[in-house]
Write a protein that holds these residues in place. Sequence first.
Motif, PDB file in Angstrom:
ATOM      1  N   VAL A 145      34.463  33.426  39.296  1.00 52.25           N
ATOM      2  CA  VAL A 145      34.678  33.420  37.842  1.00 52.25           C
ATOM      3  C   VAL A 145      36.072  33.974  37.508  1.00 52.25           C
ATOM      4  O   VAL A 145      36.826  33.371  36.731  1.00 52.25           O
ATOM      5  N   PHE A 146      36.425  35.087  38.110  1.00 54.45           N
ATOM      6  CA  PHE A 146      37.732  35.701  37.812  1.00 54.45           C
ATOM      7  C   PHE A 146      38.876  34.800  38.273  1.00 54.45           C
ATOM      8  O   PHE A 146      39.938  34.747  37.642  1.00 54.45           O
ATOM      9  N   ALA A 147      38.658  34.089  39.379  1.00 55.66           N
ATOM     10  CA  ALA A 147      39.731  33.247  39.925  1.00 55.66           C
ATOM     11  C   ALA A 147      40.064  32.084  38.993  1.00 55.66           C
ATOM     12  O   ALA A 147      41.180  31.561  39.035  1.00 55.66           O
ATOM     13  N   THR A 148      39.110  31.706  38.151  1.00 54.98           N
ATOM     14  CA  THR A 148      39.372  30.537  37.292  1.00 54.98           C
ATOM     15  C   THR A 148      39.827  30.936  35.891  1.00 54.98           C
ATOM     16  O   THR A 148      40.049  30.071  35.042  1.00 54.98           O
ATOM     17  N   ASP A 149      39.985  32.233  35.637  1.00 56.28           N
ATOM     18  CA  ASP A 149      40.465  32.675  34.320  1.00 56.28           C
ATOM     19  C   ASP A 149      41.998  32.762  34.365  1.00 56.28           C
ATOM     20  O   ASP A 149      42.553  33.576  35.115  1.00 56.28           O
ATOM     21  N   SER A 207      45.719  38.858  38.951  1.00 59.70           N
ATOM     22  CA  SER A 207      45.204  39.142  40.297  1.00 59.70           C
ATOM     23  C   SER A 207      43.974  40.022  40.159  1.00 59.70           C
ATOM     24  O   SER A 207      43.791  40.682  39.124  1.00 59.70           O
ATOM     25  N   TYR A 208      43.132  39.972  41.186  1.00 62.27           N
ATOM     26  CA  TYR A 208      41.967  40.861  41.161  1.00 62.27           C
ATOM     27  C   TYR A 208      41.745  41.437  42.552  1.00 62.27           C
ATOM     28  O   TYR A 208      42.053  40.805  43.560  1.00 62.27           O
ATOM     29  N   VAL A 209      41.246  42.670  42.578  1.00 61.39           N
ATOM     30  CA  VAL A 209      40.795  43.295  43.822  1.00 61.39           C
ATOM     31  C   VAL A 209      39.298  43.453  43.656  1.00 61.39           C
ATOM     32  O   VAL A 209      38.835  43.966  42.628  1.00 61.39           O
ATOM     33  N   ILE A 210      38.523  42.979  44.641  1.00 62.48           N
ATOM     34  CA  ILE A 210      37.067  43.010  44.479  1.00 62.48           C
ATOM     35  C   ILE A 210      36.398  43.485  45.757  1.00 62.48           C
ATOM     36  O   ILE A 210      36.800  43.116  46.863  1.00 62.48           O
TER      37      ILE A 210
END
Length: 376
Positions: free
Chosen positions: A272-276, A281-284
């Motif tokens: 979900v975050f990758a398509t916003d 960038s996100y760290v998960i």
Amino acid sequence: MKKRFKAVSFIIVAMMFLSLLVACKDNSSSGGGSGGKSSKVSVGIVLPTKDEPRWVQDEQRFKDALADSEYTTEILFSQGSSAKEKENVETLLNKGIEVLIISPHDGEAAGAAVEAAKKDGVTVIAYDRLITNTDAVDYYVTFDSVAVGAAQAQYLVDQAEGTNVPLYLYAGAASDNNAFLFFEGAWSVLQPKIADGTFKIANSSEAEGLKDKAELSRDEMSKILGQVTTNWDPNEAKNKAQTHLTAAGADLKGNVAILAPNDGTSRAIADVFATDGDITSYVISGQDAEKASIQYIIDGKQSMTVFKDVRTLVKDAMGMAIDILDGKTPETTGTYDNGSIEVKAKQTDVIVVNQENVKKELIDSGYYEASEFTGL
Ligand code: BGC
């Protein structure tokens, strides 16, 4: 009510399984061995669901460990239902089990099933998840779940740059005692970094209201979990992530940190975050070292996982079961308060895995085959 591990100070017998292997001869993993002691089942194993790779993996590791055992065992899955779980326990009791190894779907609801087992003189071993508020649990084999949550959080802290990094919190199912232990561990590391302005909480008003408290009570954690639980369900995780991102303003986008409780939910949230388009960038985080997440880590789509070597847990559980069948007292290394009694426990450490050490920890160690992945 605190359900944390209390260590006791005697030396852990680390090589218990070696002797187990030596003692083991002939068995089929589920259903009983052809040349076994008798046609009855000695050890019943009940796992929560086949729908998550984590538990299918446990089944496989039990089968591998039992391939040469003289003890007859049977593994049943509860498919996320406490009623089915109780039925499974009754089925196994009817087959004459002497030891029950059980990972509950719902830690409290499983009390009735294990109380029935105790009435039948069966020794009960809680496996990975504690059974709460009953005295009908004899032993607990587990990973250090508080350390799992702390490791997930530490990874987010180590990767955070600057201040006011938006922090999205997600948690496991409130029916699973582990969800509280993971969150407790994570909060102990995140809270000081929320207080000092490194992070700002993006998706939980309850967590926001508690952000100055270093230690949370179970009730306080319940309130946060009530807002950010995934129920261990990737679909629920995905829906929550979509809702959160729809509600988030520009100040909660950009470079973000995401506490995801396990691999299945991590992949769903990461997608979900990758398509916003407003997430730079996100760290998960994650846990379980599921194959699909190892591929995500190699591909840079999930940042880390916590590797819990299921082979060790299986060894510990079966080692205990065999000691019990042989009339010996199993070795334990501490206790967990389950709200009713102090349950004797054996606890195992965990390993943090990211792109840098994934090959060493999971391939070179023989846990998975290199051929199962691309781009290693
Ligand atoms: C286990 C995790 C697992 C989760 C969801 C927890 O109790 O410790 O390994 O990912 O349940 O099944």
